[in-house]
Write a protein that holds these residues in place. Structure first.
Motif, PDB file in Angstrom:
ATOM      1  N   GLU A  32      50.498 -11.571  62.891  1.00 37.09           N
ATOM      2  CA  GLU A  32      50.914 -12.771  63.623  1.00 37.09           C
ATOM      3  C   GLU A  32      52.159 -13.440  63.030  1.00 37.09           C
ATOM      4  O   GLU A  32      52.963 -14.000  63.757  1.00 37.09           O
ATOM      5  CB  GLU A  32      49.765 -13.795  63.672  1.00 37.09           C
TER       6      GLU A  32
ATOM      7  N   THR B 257      43.074 -19.013  63.778  1.00 41.98           N
ATOM      8  CA  THR B 257      42.746 -18.533  62.430  1.00 41.98           C
ATOM      9  C   THR B 257      43.975 -18.587  61.529  1.00 41.98           C
ATOM     10  O   THR B 257      43.876 -18.991  60.366  1.00 41.98           O
ATOM     11  CB  THR B 257      42.165 -17.106  62.494  1.00 41.98           C
TER      12      THR B 257
ATOM     13  N   SER C  40      40.422  -8.831  56.797  1.00 46.89           N
ATOM     14  CA  SER C  40      40.652  -9.247  58.189  1.00 46.89           C
ATOM     15  C   SER C  40      41.664 -10.380  58.255  1.00 46.89           C
ATOM     16  O   SER C  40      42.565 -10.369  59.102  1.00 46.89           O
ATOM     17  CB  SER C  40      39.347  -9.713  58.835  1.00 46.89           C
TER      18      SER C  40
ATOM     19  N   LEU D  51      45.395  -9.959  60.022  1.00 45.26           N
ATOM     20  CA  LEU D  51      45.729 -10.869  61.114  1.00 45.26           C
ATOM     21  C   LEU D  51      46.986 -11.672  60.789  1.00 45.26           C
ATOM     22  O   LEU D  51      47.909 -11.759  61.596  1.00 45.26           O
ATOM     23  CB  LEU D  51      44.557 -11.815  61.385  1.00 45.26           C
TER      24      LEU D  51
ATOM     25  N   ARG E  17      43.122 -16.000  67.513  1.00 48.67           N
ATOM     26  CA  ARG E  17      43.928 -15.408  66.450  1.00 48.67           C
ATOM     27  C   ARG E  17      44.896 -16.448  65.869  1.00 48.67           C
ATOM     28  O   ARG E  17      45.019 -16.579  64.658  1.00 48.67           O
ATOM     29  CB  ARG E  17      44.682 -14.188  66.967  1.00 48.67           C
TER      30      ARG E  17
END
Length: 185
Positions: A115, A70, A107, A111, A67
């Motif tokens: 985050e 990314t 997505s 995310l 995660r």
């Protein structure tokens, strides 16, 4: 083997990371913002730990969590787009990121928001404003030229976003000249 490195957001950062790899006798095949591709398929655990510690001493973080990796890729793509791309974006930001990261934008957006506690769009605006600050501090371009270079529809649009982000106008900024490091945005 690809390694992802947090806070590697500028050319100087790339040089510092390359020096770390060189000192550890690791020869990367490619180094780009936030990412190093090694020729080796695997690193011995001891070498990996040495690399991790050496990078941390310089304020970088070797990422292991998918995660976080990314998010670093998203940030690197946006920094590259806002600070180093000379051509105007021909597609919208969501299409650009989806294609670059080969993942659907919903997505990526979800995310990033979870985050970073920030949206991708706001992060992009923040980066563009930092680039505007940089260009203003050089004093070589007019505000109109800066707006054009950063792909704003007008000087008024740039000025409005600048004031919203910084609390001051571009003209007031030129008098005070206070910029942020890219990894602090």
């Amino acid at each position: 083997m690809k390694l992802y490195i947090k806070n590697m957001v500028c050319d100087r950062c790339k040089m510092a990371v390359e020096q770390v790899f060189s000192k550890l006798e690791l020869n990367p095949a490619n180094v780009v913002l936030g990412e190093v591709e090694l020729k080796e398929e695997n690193l011995p655990q001891l070498k990996y730990q040495e690399l991790k510690q050496a990078l941390e001493k310089l304020g970088f973080e070797l990422l292991e969590d998918k995660r976080k990796t990314t998010v670093v890729q998203i940030k690197a793509a946006i920094v590259e787009l806002a600070h180093y791309n000379k051509e105007p974006l021909k597609v919208n930001l969501s299409e650009y990121l989806s294609k670059k990261l080969a993942t659907d934008y919903a997505s990526l957006s979800n995310l990033f928001s979870v985050e970073e506690n920030n949206t991708i769009e706001h992060y992009y605006i923040q980066q563009k404003i930092e680039k505007a600050k940089e260009l203003l501090s050089y004093g070589e371009l007019t505000l109109s030229e800066i707006a054009f270079q950063l792909n704003y529809s007008s000087v008024a649009h740039l000025s409005a976003q600048f004031k919203k982000e910084t609390g001051i106008t571009p003209s007031q900024f030129k008098q005070h000249l206070k910029r942020n490091a890219l990894d602090r945005v």
